[in-house]
Motif scaffolding. Structure first.
Motif, mmCIF file in Angstrom:
data_model
loop_
_atom_site.group_PDB
_atom_site.id
_atom_site.type_symbol
_atom_site.label_atom_id
_atom_site.label_comp_id
_atom_site.label_asym_id
_atom_site.label_seq_id
_atom_site.Cartn_x
_atom_site.Cartn_y
_atom_site.Cartn_z
ATOM 1 N N TYR A 193 0.829 -1.206 0.000
ATOM 2 C CA TYR A 193 0.000 0.000 0.000
ATOM 3 C C TYR A 193 0.864 1.257 0.000
ATOM 4 N N ARG A 194 0.278 2.344 -0.445
ATOM 5 C CA ARG A 194 0.953 3.633 -0.511
ATOM 6 C C ARG A 194 0.829 4.317 0.853
ATOM 7 N N VAL A 195 1.651 3.860 1.765
ATOM 8 C CA VAL A 195 1.582 4.332 3.152
ATOM 9 C C VAL A 195 2.940 4.842 3.595
ATOM 10 N N ASP A 196 2.928 5.584 4.699
ATOM 11 C CA ASP A 196 4.172 6.112 5.256
ATOM 12 C C ASP A 196 5.113 4.971 5.617
ATOM 13 N N ARG A 197 6.353 5.133 5.272
ATOM 14 C CA ARG A 197 7.334 4.096 5.583
ATOM 15 C C ARG A 197 7.978 4.322 6.943
ATOM 16 N N ALA A 198 8.061 5.556 7.365
ATOM 17 C CA ALA A 198 8.687 5.868 8.653
ATOM 18 C C ALA A 198 7.719 5.598 9.794
ATOM 19 N N PRO A 199 8.212 5.227 10.968
ATOM 20 C CA PRO A 199 7.347 4.972 12.122
ATOM 21 C C PRO A 199 6.581 6.202 12.579
ATOM 22 N N ALA A 200 7.034 7.395 12.182
ATOM 23 C CA ALA A 200 6.296 8.603 12.558
ATOM 24 C C ALA A 200 4.902 8.602 11.967
ATOM 25 N N GLY A 201 4.653 7.749 10.974
ATOM 26 C CA GLY A 201 3.344 7.668 10.348
ATOM 27 C C GLY A 201 2.533 6.464 10.771
ATOM 28 N N TRP A 202 2.945 5.798 11.845
ATOM 29 C CA TRP A 202 2.272 4.566 12.274
ATOM 30 C C TRP A 202 1.812 4.665 13.718
ATOM 31 N N GLY A 203 0.590 4.172 13.947
ATOM 32 C CA GLY A 203 0.056 4.073 15.295
ATOM 33 C C GLY A 203 -0.702 2.772 15.454
ATOM 34 N N VAL A 204 -1.037 2.426 16.688
ATOM 35 C CA VAL A 204 -1.781 1.199 16.970
ATOM 36 C C VAL A 204 -2.792 1.500 18.063
ATOM 37 N N VAL A 205 -4.018 0.985 17.888
ATOM 38 C CA VAL A 205 -5.101 1.237 18.838
ATOM 39 C C VAL A 205 -5.880 -0.054 19.035
ATOM 40 N N GLY A 206 -6.414 -0.256 20.227
ATOM 41 C CA GLY A 206 -7.219 -1.448 20.486
ATOM 42 C C GLY A 206 -8.062 -1.271 21.724
ATOM 43 N N ASP A 207 -9.007 -2.182 21.904
ATOM 44 C CA ASP A 207 -9.845 -2.169 23.094
ATOM 45 C C ASP A 207 -9.631 -3.441 23.892
ATOM 46 N N SER A 208 -9.709 -3.320 25.220
ATOM 47 C CA SER A 208 -9.565 -4.463 26.122
ATOM 48 C C SER A 208 -8.225 -5.170 25.890
ATOM 49 N N THR A 209 -8.235 -6.430 25.482
ATOM 50 C CA THR A 209 -6.974 -7.124 25.182
ATOM 51 C C THR A 209 -6.211 -6.384 24.098
ATOM 52 N N GLY A 210 -6.932 -5.911 23.082
ATOM 53 C CA GLY A 210 -6.287 -5.125 22.037
ATOM 54 C C GLY A 210 -5.686 -3.840 22.566
ATOM 55 N N GLY A 211 -6.310 -3.259 23.606
ATOM 56 C CA GLY A 211 -5.770 -2.058 24.220
ATOM 57 C C GLY A 211 -4.462 -2.333 24.939
ATOM 58 N N TYR A 212 -4.418 -3.445 25.682
ATOM 59 C CA TYR A 212 -3.159 -3.849 26.318
ATOM 60 C C TYR A 212 -2.081 -4.064 25.257
ATOM 61 N N CYS A 213 -2.448 -4.765 24.170
ATOM 62 C CA CYS A 213 -1.483 -5.027 23.105
ATOM 63 C C CYS A 213 -0.980 -3.734 22.478
ATOM 64 N N ALA A 214 -1.892 -2.781 22.243
ATOM 65 C CA ALA A 214 -1.500 -1.519 21.627
ATOM 66 C C ALA A 214 -0.488 -0.773 22.494
ATOM 67 N N LEU A 215 -0.739 -0.712 23.800
ATOM 68 C CA LEU A 215 0.194 -0.037 24.696
ATOM 69 C C LEU A 215 1.536 -0.768 24.727
ATOM 70 N N LYS A 216 1.492 -2.089 24.792
ATOM 71 C CA LYS A 216 2.732 -2.861 24.854
ATOM 72 C C LYS A 216 3.558 -2.693 23.587
ATOM 73 N N LEU A 217 2.897 -2.737 22.428
ATOM 74 C CA LEU A 217 3.620 -2.595 21.168
ATOM 75 C C LEU A 217 4.263 -1.213 21.052
ATOM 76 N N ALA A 218 3.540 -0.166 21.448
ATOM 77 C CA ALA A 218 4.096 1.183 21.372
ATOM 78 C C ALA A 218 5.243 1.367 22.367
ATOM 79 N N MET A 219 5.113 0.754 23.548
ATOM 80 C CA MET A 219 6.166 0.890 24.554
ATOM 81 C C MET A 219 7.394 0.060 24.215
ATOM 82 N N HIS A 220 7.180 -1.144 23.694
ATOM 83 C CA HIS A 220 8.299 -2.017 23.352
ATOM 84 C C HIS A 220 8.947 -1.646 22.025
#
Length: 373
Positions: free
Chosen positions: A230-257
């Motif tokens: 896809y025609r998307v940003d290649r740098a991490p400055a253009g990437w985020g992750v969001v989730g609810d409940s278990t997905g919320g824990y995963c989103a925080l962990k992925l961003a922190m790690h």
């Protein structure tokens, strides 16, 4: 009386007890075969069963926090959440490697003018294969955007969850389109999937010894596959992750790690330490380092603060994570590097209606932290 209040549960319990006692007491009087006595027996049995069922449902809701109030139960809570920034924010990082993606279906996004592609992602490094839905906003296909790349939000469900629920139940594409059309956020690509990449096992987005390397899949394979196709940003400055409940824990962990992969992570009704139960099995194989690293409290206490932005949400009434969320905010602020924001509702349970109220503010927050400045 509130839905989760003790008086409500006690009143319902007393009603059920009275009906059960009345059924036992009156049953001999209703032993005849006239239409009145038969109707009385049927009515008494039905009322008793409904009262007992209400007791069980109210007790379960009180324990697990599905709905916080009567208005929440009947979908009448409409007030959207508001993001509160507790620290300034910025960007940073580099990207990952290795993944393959194949489009297996295409349909119009519901009323947005965009497209939703049903894809199958196969991790080259982890060999995990899982389905996903990719929302491409209408701008993606417009001539004036043909040379532009788009920011990406990876959107995760709870456990077990389905990607389709993110479209129809939580309405991520529709909400993103509405906000972008109103100029309240930049158009972005949404990659929607469940964190359960090895169903039915709940891997809690961990690299399980001898099992699925789920964290590596989300940190390496998935971003690489999306960047290739896809025609998307290649740098991490253009990437985020969001989730609810278990997905919320995963989103925080992925961003922190992995701040070198995700510039922002948003957890809606998250928890901060992965459970270990019959759905997860042994996640760490006796490795204390793996167990500690999966504990976000431990990470805040023992690891350097990651250069990323985090968002957490909760409700003063109806969510079990309220006190933990306030403590998480306090500890992140004390580290002084990671940016932390929050959405705190007055009332809202652990359910779709609550998350739908938080998603507009979350997407606006995400748009402000990823993509071109």
């Amino acid at each position: 009386m509130g839905l989760t209040s003790t008086p409500t549960l006690l009143t319902t319990t007393l009603c059920a007890t009275a009906l059960l006692t009345g059924a036992v007491w009156c049953w001999p009087r209703l032993a005849r075969t006239t239409w009145r006595t038969v109707g009385g027996r049927v009515g008494l049995l039905l009322a008793t069963q409904l009262a007992l069922f209400a007791c069980v449902v109210l007790a379960a809701n009180r324990s697990f926090g599905f709905y916080a109030s009567w208005a929440d139960l009947f979908g009448q809570e409409r007030g959207e959440g508001v993001v509160v920034d507790h620290t300034p924010y910025g960007t940073g990082g580099q990207g990952g490697a290795g993944g393959a993606l194949r489009v297996v279906g295409l349909r119009d996004a519901d009323g947005t003018g965009g497209r939703i592609q049903r894809v199958r992602v196969v991790g080259r490094t982890t060999r995990i294969a899982t389905p996903a839905l990719v929302y491409l906003p209408p701008e993606y296909f417009q001539p004036r955007y043909r040379t532009r790349t788009f920011p990406v939000a990876v959107v995760l469900t709870g456990y077990p969850g389905t990607a389709e629920a993110l479209v129809r139940g939580l309405r991520y594409p529709r909400t993103a389109h509405r906000l972008a059309a109103a100029g309240r956020m930049r158009p972005m690509v949404l990659v929607m999937l469940r964190p359960t990449v090895a169903p039915p096992r709940d891997t809690e987005c961990a690299d399980v010894p001898g099992g699925p390397r789920t964290e590596s899949f989300f940190a390496e394979d998935l971003p690489a596959a999306v960047r290739v196709h896809y025609r998307v940003d290649r740098a991490p400055a253009g990437w985020g992750v969001v989730g609810d409940s278990t997905g919320g824990y995963c989103a925080l962990k992925l961003a922190m790690h992995h701040p070198e992969v995700y510039a922002a992570g948003a957890g809606l009704s998250p928890y901060y330490r992965a459970p270990v139960d019959r759905t997860t099995g042994d996640l760490y194989g006796g490795d204390r380092n793996l167990r500690d690293r999966a504990d976000l409290w431990w990470c805040l206490a023992h690891l350097p603060a990651p250069d990323t932005s985090l968002l957490v949400s909760s409700s003063r009434t109806g969510e079990n994570n309220y006190k933990d969320t306030l403590e998480f905010i306090r500890r992140v602020k004390a580290k002084g590097v990671t940016r932390i924001s929050s959405i705190i509702l007055d009332s809202g349970g652990h359910n779709f209606n609550t998350w739908r109220r938080e998603i507009p503010a979350t997407l606006r927050w995400m748009s402000d932290r990823i993509g071109e400045r």
